[in-house]
Design a protein around this motif. Structure first.
Motif, short mmCIF file in Angstrom:
data_model
loop_
_atom_site.label_atom_id
_atom_site.label_comp_id
_atom_site.label_asym_id
_atom_site.label_seq_id
_atom_site.Cartn_x
_atom_site.Cartn_y
_atom_site.Cartn_z
N ASP A 185 0.83 -1.20 0.00
CA ASP A 185 0.00 0.00 0.00
C ASP A 185 0.87 1.26 0.00
O ASP A 185 2.05 1.23 0.36
CB ASP A 185 -0.87 0.04 1.25
N GLU A 187 0.92 4.52 2.09
CA GLU A 187 0.35 5.09 3.31
C GLU A 187 0.71 6.57 3.40
O GLU A 187 1.88 6.93 3.50
CB GLU A 187 0.84 4.35 4.55
N ASP A 189 0.74 10.05 5.35
CA ASP A 189 0.67 10.67 6.67
C ASP A 189 0.11 12.08 6.50
O ASP A 189 0.79 12.96 5.96
CB ASP A 189 2.07 10.74 7.29
N VAL A 195 4.54 9.93 1.99
CA VAL A 195 3.95 8.64 1.63
C VAL A 195 5.00 7.56 1.80
O VAL A 195 6.14 7.71 1.34
CB VAL A 195 3.43 8.64 0.17
N GLN A 197 5.87 3.45 1.25
CA GLN A 197 5.54 2.19 0.57
C GLN A 197 6.69 1.22 0.83
O GLN A 197 7.82 1.49 0.44
CB GLN A 197 5.36 2.41 -0.93
N THR A 201 10.04 6.07 1.88
CA THR A 201 9.21 7.25 2.12
C THR A 201 9.61 8.37 1.16
O THR A 201 10.80 8.63 0.94
CB THR A 201 9.37 7.73 3.57
N ARG A 264 -8.07 4.85 -3.70
CA ARG A 264 -8.61 4.38 -2.44
C ARG A 264 -9.67 3.32 -2.73
O ARG A 264 -10.28 3.32 -3.80
CB ARG A 264 -9.18 5.56 -1.65
N ARG A 294 -3.93 4.76 1.35
CA ARG A 294 -4.68 4.78 2.60
C ARG A 294 -3.99 5.68 3.62
O ARG A 294 -2.80 6.01 3.48
CB ARG A 294 -4.84 3.38 3.17
N LEU A 295 -4.74 6.07 4.63
CA LEU A 295 -4.23 6.86 5.73
C LEU A 295 -3.84 5.92 6.88
O LEU A 295 -4.30 4.78 6.94
CB LEU A 295 -5.29 7.84 6.20
N PRO A 296 -2.99 6.39 7.81
CA PRO A 296 -2.61 5.54 8.94
C PRO A 296 -3.85 5.06 9.70
O PRO A 296 -4.79 5.82 9.92
CB PRO A 296 -1.76 6.47 9.81
N GLU A 298 -6.10 3.02 8.63
CA GLU A 298 -7.12 2.47 7.74
C GLU A 298 -6.73 1.06 7.32
O GLU A 298 -5.54 0.72 7.23
CB GLU A 298 -7.30 3.36 6.51
N SER A 300 -5.84 -2.20 5.24
CA SER A 300 -5.07 -2.42 4.03
C SER A 300 -5.85 -3.27 3.04
O SER A 300 -6.70 -4.09 3.44
CB SER A 300 -3.75 -3.13 4.37
#
Length: 458
Positions: A185, A187, A189, A195, A197, A201, A264, A294-296, A298, A300
């Motif tokens: 994913d 992610e 922040d 982001v 992955q 980052t 999303r 996705r956000l932290p 959430e 996967s």
């Protein structure tokens, strides 16, 4: 509590596993400790010492493990209730094996194992998707002709997606698109605009203003992609997996490298819609991969699989929207998804299906995974499949309509260029030398074969 299952009542099935000392192999062997009706009897890997260490970590008693270098020793170990560790096919005795789980990941070796298994009346569960994209049609046809099973292994996305397709088809829904999420994913922040992955980052503050699709879906997706250009989101393994699905469903890639939208979960039914309905698709029957954003905190998508279908009665589907299902904003499309793939944990399902001769979609030469030069390639260049994503340096995997003169991507492993190939050109069979001859012959046979189903015609 482990509930008893009807499969527990059958006589033990004897399984051989190739590529045993890998991540997939470990998940499968760990699970077999909980499924006593499936017995691992032969584990194949050049690193037999590594396999022995893994078995020790998994709690296999040392006296139950024996190394073997010849068929007779292998058969004797199995008959005595031991797990035989062998380094190559030379030490296999097929008479003590009911099902081969092929997971070595290399075309030449994997085809050799699977071909020998079918020659000796052994069912094949194919985990090596690379092998399947080259010789799957031939192996499937041979298995059917001999009353055997040839099936992609549950736990990897192709088989999971085919199970989802079976469900969708059985209930009568009209499929628009099939696919999966990328392996990892994205992610975001929201506090920093970064982001992450797979431990990498990047700064992507633009995504903070792109969390909604808006009316211009294609435009939003383009801006999202630009915001995460520092991340490697596409992989040859993805194209490989979707080719396995395409050859069994008659689907195709909308564009040869697939779209890879940053999306999303709740947006999938809007994105994988026809262009005239605001989506990105040129036609129905598409396979594709998306990068799950996705956000932290959430959930996967966990490398799961999805099917986008057309809806029917508006009242029914609005009722389903109210229950949390993913329905497009215009109500015309829905996304049905399974957010998981548990690797070898699920593979016992395929072992049972293989022995029970469960009908399955056959592999047909309707789509191929080819290789397009990403740079000018000189004569003598050796092409090698390497790395976690099983890719060839300087070569891009592309999904195209079948072309007899074009070389399959994974057949190129270890081959050399016999003539230069310009950037942007497809690599043809005539461009290379040193390909594995048995696999090439099987590939050519598969392109001409008309396969049947795993069991009765469906």
């Amino acid at each position: 509590m482990i509930l008893n299952h009807v499969s527990r009542t059958r006589a033990p099935l004897r399984v051989a596993l190739t590529g045993a000392n890998g991540g997939y192999g470990r998940t499968f062997l760990a699970q077999l400790a909980l499924t006593p009706e499936i017995r691992p009897v032969v584990l194949v890997d050049p690193d037999t010492a590594g396999v022995r260490r893994m078995l020790d970590e998994l709690g296999y008693p040392a006296e139950r493990v024996a190394e073997s270098a010849d068929p007779a020793t292998t058969a004797r170990a199995v008959e005595q209730g031991q797990v035989a560790l062998v380094a190559s096919q030379d030490a296999l005795d097929w008479t003590v094996i009911d099902v081969l789980v092929e997971a070595c990941g290399r075309v030449a070796a994997g085809f050799g194992y699977a071909s020998a298994a079918l020659d000796h009346g052994t069912h094949v569960v194919m985990v090596s998707k690379e092998v399947d994209t080259v010789v799957g049609a031939d192996l499937g046809a041979r298995a059917a002709a001999n009353g055997l099973s040839y099936l992609p292994g549950d736990g990897d996305q192709p088989a999971n997606l085919l199970r989802l397709v079976d469900w969708v088809s059985a209930v009568g829904l009209d499929i628009v698109a099939l696919g999966k999420s990328g392996e990892y994913d994205l992610e975001l922040d929201p506090a920093t605009g970064r982001v992450t992955q797979a431990g990498v980052t990047v700064e992507a503050p633009a995504l903070l203003n792109l969390l909604e699709l808006g009316d211009d879906v294609a435009g939003t997706l383009a801006r999202r992609a630009e915001a995460v250009t520092g991340l490697k989101r596409a992989a040859a393994a993805d194209s490989c997996e979707m080719t396995v699905v395409a050859t069994r469903t008659g689907t195709s890639a909308d564009v040869e490298a697939m779209h890879y939208p940053v999306a999303r979960i709740a947006e999938l039914a809007d994105i994988y819609a026809a262009r005239e309905d605001g989506g990105i698709l040129e036609h129905d029957g598409v396979v594709d991969v998306f990068s799950a954003l996705r956000l932290p905190g959430e959930a996967s998508f966990a490398g799961g699989v999805f099917a986008v279908v057309r809806t029917g009665d508006p009242t029914v589907w609005e009722l389903l929207r109210g229950k949390g299902h993913v329905i497009s904003r215009n109500g015309k499309y829905a996304c049905i998804y399974w957010p998981y793939h548990y690797m070898g944990v699920e593979t016992p399902l395929t072992v049972h299906a293989a022995v029970d001769r469960v009908p399955a979609l056959p592999a047909r030469w309707t789509m191929m995974l080819a290789a397009r030069a990403a740079e000018d390639l000189a004569v003598g260049t050796t092409l090698r499949v390497e790395g976690h994503h099983h890719e060839i340096a300087g070569v891009a995997p592309v999904m195209i309509d079948p072309a007899e003169a074009v070389a399959p991507y994974y057949l190129l492993d270890g081959a050399r260029l016999a003539r230069p190939v310009a950037a942007g050109s497809l690599i043809g069979l005539a461009d290379v030398e040193g390909v594995d001859e048995p696999a090439l012959a099987a590939y050519l046979a598969g392109t001409a074969a008309t396969t049947t189903t795993n069991g009765d015609d469906r």
